[in-house]
Design a protein around this motif. Structure first.
Motif, mmCIF file in Angstrom:
data_model
loop_
_atom_site.group_PDB
_atom_site.id
_atom_site.type_symbol
_atom_site.label_atom_id
_atom_site.label_comp_id
_atom_site.label_asym_id
_atom_site.label_seq_id
_atom_site.Cartn_x
_atom_site.Cartn_y
_atom_site.Cartn_z
ATOM 1 N N GLY A 79 0.813 -1.204 0.000
ATOM 2 C CA GLY A 79 0.000 0.000 0.000
ATOM 3 C C GLY A 79 0.851 1.261 0.000
ATOM 4 N N GLY A 80 0.152 2.387 0.106
ATOM 5 C CA GLY A 80 0.834 3.677 0.097
ATOM 6 C C GLY A 80 0.012 4.754 -0.593
ATOM 7 N N GLY A 81 -1.306 4.539 -0.672
ATOM 8 C CA GLY A 81 -2.189 5.569 -1.195
ATOM 9 C C GLY A 81 -1.996 5.885 -2.662
ATOM 10 N N GLY A 207 -7.166 10.231 -0.533
ATOM 11 C CA GLY A 207 -5.862 10.315 -1.178
ATOM 12 C C GLY A 207 -5.683 9.284 -2.279
ATOM 13 N N SER A 208 -6.120 8.056 -2.022
ATOM 14 C CA SER A 208 -6.008 7.006 -3.040
ATOM 15 C C SER A 208 -6.857 7.342 -4.259
ATOM 16 C CB SER A 208 -6.449 5.651 -2.464
ATOM 17 O OG SER A 208 -5.610 5.250 -1.400
ATOM 18 N N LYS A 209 -8.074 7.791 -4.020
ATOM 19 C CA LYS A 209 -8.973 8.153 -5.117
ATOM 20 C C LYS A 209 -8.392 9.290 -5.945
ATOM 21 C CE LYS A 209 -13.698 9.848 -5.920
ATOM 22 N NZ LYS A 209 -14.976 10.227 -5.230
ATOM 23 N N ARG A 210 -7.897 10.310 -5.266
ATOM 24 C CA ARG A 210 -7.342 11.475 -5.970
ATOM 25 C C ARG A 210 -6.086 11.107 -6.758
ATOM 26 N NH1 ARG A 210 -7.562 14.281 -1.977
ATOM 27 N NH2 ARG A 210 -5.470 13.942 -1.117
ATOM 28 N N ASN A 211 -5.207 10.300 -6.167
ATOM 29 C CA ASN A 211 -3.966 9.931 -6.852
ATOM 30 C C ASN A 211 -4.219 9.063 -8.075
ATOM 31 O OD1 ASN A 211 -2.277 11.378 -5.143
ATOM 32 N ND2 ASN A 211 -1.883 9.627 -3.793
#
Length: 304
Positions: A79-81, A207-211
């Motif tokens: 993981g890591g966003g 953050g995950s969605k945006r990245n």
């Protein structure tokens, strides 16, 4: 002489151990959906090894000794966003542990969608995940792996990627293909650890969605990458684990996915611990959640 003999023995066994793991790039030459730029991968060791700006996606392969090998393999998505990879904490540490159980552990160093070198960022993590699984199937005989016992494990945003692979393993984009691309990218089983599943604003990890999708993404993309909406009877059997007190990725990510699996008739196992927070990995020192790996092993050993 006795001390020299012991030293030689340690060296021999040390070399055998080292020979069990190696790094293999996913793609020959330039990876697809990537333009040539003078960008460098970055690795920072601050308690956890954090890798960012991956330009050469690869798999790091850890194979158990043949004497204990079960034929099973697990590809691991740290993981890591979608901004970094927690490469040892949620990657190589688990590969080594899986080896001790006779299971091949294969860490996937996938490209991250925030890299400026990518031409279609949202498609790249899934593309790398598909390639990684196909590459392991391609190498299965050489690595003493049963091609029908290859699972995946994803943590947090890596869990989003693993659930995307589980529900979109047949997704394709226009690009040059080779013989490896003809193999199935469907995992035989899936292990999702405090996963990001949904991009529904109420429960997602922003953050995950945006990245992955950028600011203000198209609603159709939000639906496509909300993986609880894409489960069907072909989704692989799944093991889910989450902590009730996870303040980063709400528990509902796992429960929504479990409900979708159950509705589709897919074998699934959901384990919720009252405490553990987010990013607990092995769970050591965090109470009852530290036992989750034993529960997982029982599940793996009893898969049909």
């Amino acid at each position: 002489m006795k001390r020299i003999g012991i030293l030689l023995t340690l060296l021999v066994f040390g070399n055998i151990s080292l020979a069990q793991n190696h790094l293999m790039p996913l793609w020959e030459g330039a990876p697809p959906l990537q333009k040539e730029m003078d960008l460098k991968e970055e690795a920072v060791q601050e308690g956890i090894l954090r890798i960012s700006n991956v330009q050469t996606p690869a798999i790091e392969v850890y194979l158990p000794t043949k004497q204990i090998a079960t034929g099973k393999a697990v590809l691991i998505f740290p993981g890591g966003g979608y901004g970094i990879l927690a490469y040892d904490w949620e990657g190589t540490d688990f590969a080594k542990w899986l080896n001790s159980q006779g299971i091949a552990g294969i860490v996937v160093k996938y490209r991250l969608p925030i890299s400026k070198s990518l031409t279609n960022p949202k498609e790249v993590p899934l593309l790398d995940a598909q390639r990684a699984l196909r590459l392991v199937r391609h190498q299965a005989e050489e690595w003493n792996i049963d091609p029908n016992q290859i699972g995946i494990m994803g943590f947090s945003a890596g869990g989003h990627l693993a659930s995307t692979l589980s529900t979109q393993f047949d997704h394709s984009i226009e690009r040059e293909m080779d013989e490896i691309d003809q193999l199935s990218a469907r995992p035989d089983f899936s292990i999702l650890v405090y996963p990001v599943i949904t991009f529904n604003d109420r429960f997602t990890h922003g953050g995950s969605k945006r990245n992955l999708l950028g600011e203000n993404p198209d609603p159709d993309l939000v639906t496509r990458f909300s993986n609880e909406l894409n489960v069907d009877e072909n989704t692989p059997p799944t093991f889910l684990i989450h902590a009730q007190d996870d303040q980063a990725v709400p528990l509902e990510n796992s429960t929504l996915y479990y409900q979708a699996l159950h509705a589709a008739g897919v074998e699934a196992s959901l384990h919720i611990y009252p405490k553990g927070g987010h990013g607990f990995a092995f769970g050591m020192g965090r109470g009852a959640v530290a036992n989750w790996r034993e529960v997982l092993l029982d599940w793996i050993n009893n898969l049909k």
